[in-house]
Design a protein around this motif. Sequence first.
Motif, mmCIF file in Angstrom:
data_model
loop_
_atom_site.group_PDB
_atom_site.id
_atom_site.type_symbol
_atom_site.label_atom_id
_atom_site.label_comp_id
_atom_site.label_asym_id
_atom_site.label_seq_id
_atom_site.Cartn_x
_atom_site.Cartn_y
_atom_site.Cartn_z
ATOM 1 N N ARG A 8 47.904 20.964 36.588
ATOM 2 C CA ARG A 8 47.474 22.312 36.261
ATOM 3 C C ARG A 8 48.216 22.869 35.061
ATOM 4 N N ALA A 9 48.328 22.076 34.008
ATOM 5 C CA ALA A 9 49.009 22.561 32.811
ATOM 6 C C ALA A 9 48.290 23.763 32.214
ATOM 7 N N ILE A 10 46.971 23.807 32.375
ATOM 8 C CA ILE A 10 46.208 24.922 31.824
ATOM 9 C C ILE A 10 45.839 25.916 32.917
ATOM 10 N N ASP A 11 45.853 25.491 34.158
ATOM 11 C CA ASP A 11 45.460 26.379 35.236
ATOM 12 C C ASP A 11 46.690 26.999 35.903
ATOM 13 N N SER A 12 46.621 27.303 37.180
ATOM 14 C CA SER A 12 47.666 28.121 37.782
ATOM 15 C C SER A 12 48.633 27.305 38.619
ATOM 16 N N PRO A 13 49.816 27.858 38.848
ATOM 17 C CA PRO A 13 50.707 27.234 39.816
ATOM 18 C C PRO A 13 50.177 27.441 41.220
ATOM 19 N N PRO A 14 50.663 26.678 42.190
ATOM 20 C CA PRO A 14 50.201 26.846 43.573
ATOM 21 C C PRO A 14 50.430 28.276 44.061
ATOM 22 N N GLY A 15 49.518 28.738 44.878
ATOM 23 C CA GLY A 15 49.666 30.058 45.471
ATOM 24 C C GLY A 15 48.766 31.114 44.868
ATOM 25 N N TRP A 16 48.234 30.884 43.677
ATOM 26 C CA TRP A 16 47.309 31.858 43.102
ATOM 27 C C TRP A 16 45.918 31.626 43.651
ATOM 28 N N GLN A 17 45.183 32.702 43.795
ATOM 29 C CA GLN A 17 43.920 32.661 44.515
ATOM 30 C C GLN A 17 42.840 31.930 43.731
ATOM 31 N N GLN A 18 42.158 31.032 44.392
ATOM 32 C CA GLN A 18 41.048 30.318 43.777
ATOM 33 C C GLN A 18 39.747 31.108 43.911
ATOM 34 N N ILE A 19 38.871 30.920 42.931
ATOM 35 C CA ILE A 19 37.512 31.466 43.010
ATOM 36 C C ILE A 19 36.691 30.453 43.801
ATOM 37 N N GLU A 20 36.421 30.781 45.043
ATOM 38 C CA GLU A 20 35.875 29.795 45.978
ATOM 39 C C GLU A 20 34.448 29.381 45.645
ATOM 40 N N THR A 21 33.749 30.163 44.813
ATOM 41 C CA THR A 21 32.361 29.845 44.489
ATOM 42 C C THR A 21 32.225 28.838 43.346
ATOM 43 N N VAL A 22 33.330 28.494 42.686
ATOM 44 C CA VAL A 22 33.263 27.582 41.543
ATOM 45 C C VAL A 22 32.920 26.176 42.019
ATOM 46 N N GLY A 23 31.992 25.551 41.304
ATOM 47 C CA GLY A 23 31.504 24.241 41.703
ATOM 48 C C GLY A 23 32.374 23.103 41.212
ATOM 49 N N GLU A 24 31.850 21.894 41.371
ATOM 50 C CA GLU A 24 32.618 20.683 41.103
ATOM 51 C C GLU A 24 33.121 20.601 39.667
ATOM 52 N N LEU A 25 32.271 20.901 38.696
ATOM 53 C CA LEU A 25 32.684 20.745 37.305
ATOM 54 C C LEU A 25 33.797 21.716 36.935
ATOM 55 N N GLY A 26 33.722 22.937 37.425
ATOM 56 C CA GLY A 26 34.767 23.913 37.145
ATOM 57 C C GLY A 26 36.091 23.564 37.792
ATOM 58 N N ARG A 27 36.039 22.797 38.884
ATOM 59 C CA ARG A 27 37.266 22.382 39.580
ATOM 60 C C ARG A 27 37.884 21.132 38.972
ATOM 61 N N THR A 28 37.069 20.252 38.424
ATOM 62 C CA THR A 28 37.563 18.925 38.055
ATOM 63 C C THR A 28 37.527 18.636 36.568
ATOM 64 N N CYS A 29 36.841 19.456 35.787
ATOM 65 C CA CYS A 29 36.710 19.209 34.354
ATOM 66 C C CYS A 29 37.245 20.397 33.559
ATOM 67 N N THR A 30 37.514 20.146 32.298
ATOM 68 C CA THR A 30 37.734 21.247 31.369
ATOM 69 C C THR A 30 36.365 21.698 30.871
ATOM 70 N N GLN A 31 36.066 22.955 31.122
ATOM 71 C CA GLN A 31 34.750 23.505 30.809
ATOM 72 C C GLN A 31 34.963 24.758 29.959
ATOM 73 N N SER A 32 34.700 24.663 28.674
ATOM 74 C CA SER A 32 34.997 25.758 27.767
ATOM 75 C C SER A 32 33.722 26.205 27.060
ATOM 76 N N TYR A 33 33.534 27.508 26.992
ATOM 77 C CA TYR A 33 32.335 28.094 26.392
ATOM 78 C C TYR A 33 32.692 28.873 25.123
ATOM 79 N N THR A 34 31.855 28.735 24.115
ATOM 80 C CA THR A 34 31.866 29.628 22.964
ATOM 81 C C THR A 34 30.767 30.652 23.171
ATOM 82 N N LEU A 35 31.160 31.916 23.269
ATOM 83 C CA LEU A 35 30.198 33.012 23.338
ATOM 84 C C LEU A 35 30.145 33.642 21.953
#
Length: 429
Positions: A263-290
């Motif tokens: 989790r170099a880019i994500d959070s340390p243990p203990g921070w709340q997860q967004i439970e609705t996020v699917g497989e790709l958001g959990r396992t891949c780097t997914q970056s959007y240009t808006l």
Amino acid sequence: MLEDAEVARLKALMEWEGRRTAPPKGFPKLPDMPAARYTSEEYFALEQQHIFRKSWLFAGHIDEIPEPGCYMRWHNAGDPIVIVHGMDGVVRAFYNTCRHRGAPVVTQDRGKSSRLMCGYHNWTYKTDGSLVGVPERQDFPADFDLSCRGLIPVRCEMLGNVIFVNFDDEAMPLTEWLGPLMNEWDEFAFDRVRLAARHSFELKCNWKVAMEANMEVYHVPFIHPDTVAPLVDSKRNLNTIYPNGHARMLAPAPRQTDREHVRAIDSPPGWQQIETVGELGRTCTQSYTLFPNWVSPLSNYFVPPLVFWPTSLGTTRLELVTMALDWGDAPAPDLWTVPDDSQPNGRQMSPIILEDTQFGEAIQHSMQSAAFKSVPLSYQEARIYSFHQTLDRMIGIENVPDGLRVEPVIDERWVWPNDPRVEEMATGV
């Protein structure tokens, strides 16, 4: 939210990208881009007039104006604006300009009041912008109509808790502007994430130089060997181009890495997860240009946009924002900055952002030289080329001088929902 079949297709395409030995069949050769797009005052003026006056722009979060009567000043795109949480519960934006003699209606960055009153002559407005008070009313003509002298509105719409503004009265609605991103972003709980951190830093380079460092993974093994590279397999990176200039990059972790536990880019243990996020958001780097100036990885922990505001041809204000589910009594999460008492705001950019921005000033200086004539881009940098095509399209190709235009070679065949790579992957030819 992505359907299971779409997730499977994207996973297969990432593997296909890792196996290919050349760009996809039929993908256009990208002509060199004119170098002056980064150094021309004329092109910069066109961007200001046509891009930042006609696009939906990130303005803030409801947590910054949490209750009716709360307001905040906003001036990241030039004209001064006040964003107001109305007494009726509606969030609105107005030019922060009194209709009398042009003084600002509010002078504090944030405040709370059931009325907005110009301090110059005390003209008073309701939070819906209507003018309700003019001192010495008898000195104005009898037919002086208050109803047509309210604050001038700026288009303002919300994506969940996130506030966007647009200076163009004729602009398409925000949901139409986002297009397919509306469905893909549904799992990231924009209606529940809170504002955890928002900090600004000044960069000495053109806004596109700064932003484009976050629009390709070609640089990852060289600039981020110890931070991003352990999480992103740049060979299996999959780019998707969307309508209206938006784009996505999707990349799994290297095969030897279990992203669920790195989790170099994500959070340390203990921070709340967004439970609705699917497989790709959990396992891949997914970056959007808006389009035009927001880049954000989205994961099961954060909605953390990087927002790039041009302040001059060669300077940029970088906003680093972290949004997350309620963290309770724990310290507020801040993905992009770290404490640093030597800095004016007590924060410094995180190592990842420092890596991305370290060469900006030197690049801008180097771009001013006679040696910088054109920019050749690879297939992996196609998101950047498509971004520049959208810049010219919004400016109006007829308004762009001949020597500054990019050729619109990425056509609709390569824009979502079309994707010739699917057939090439399926047929193997």
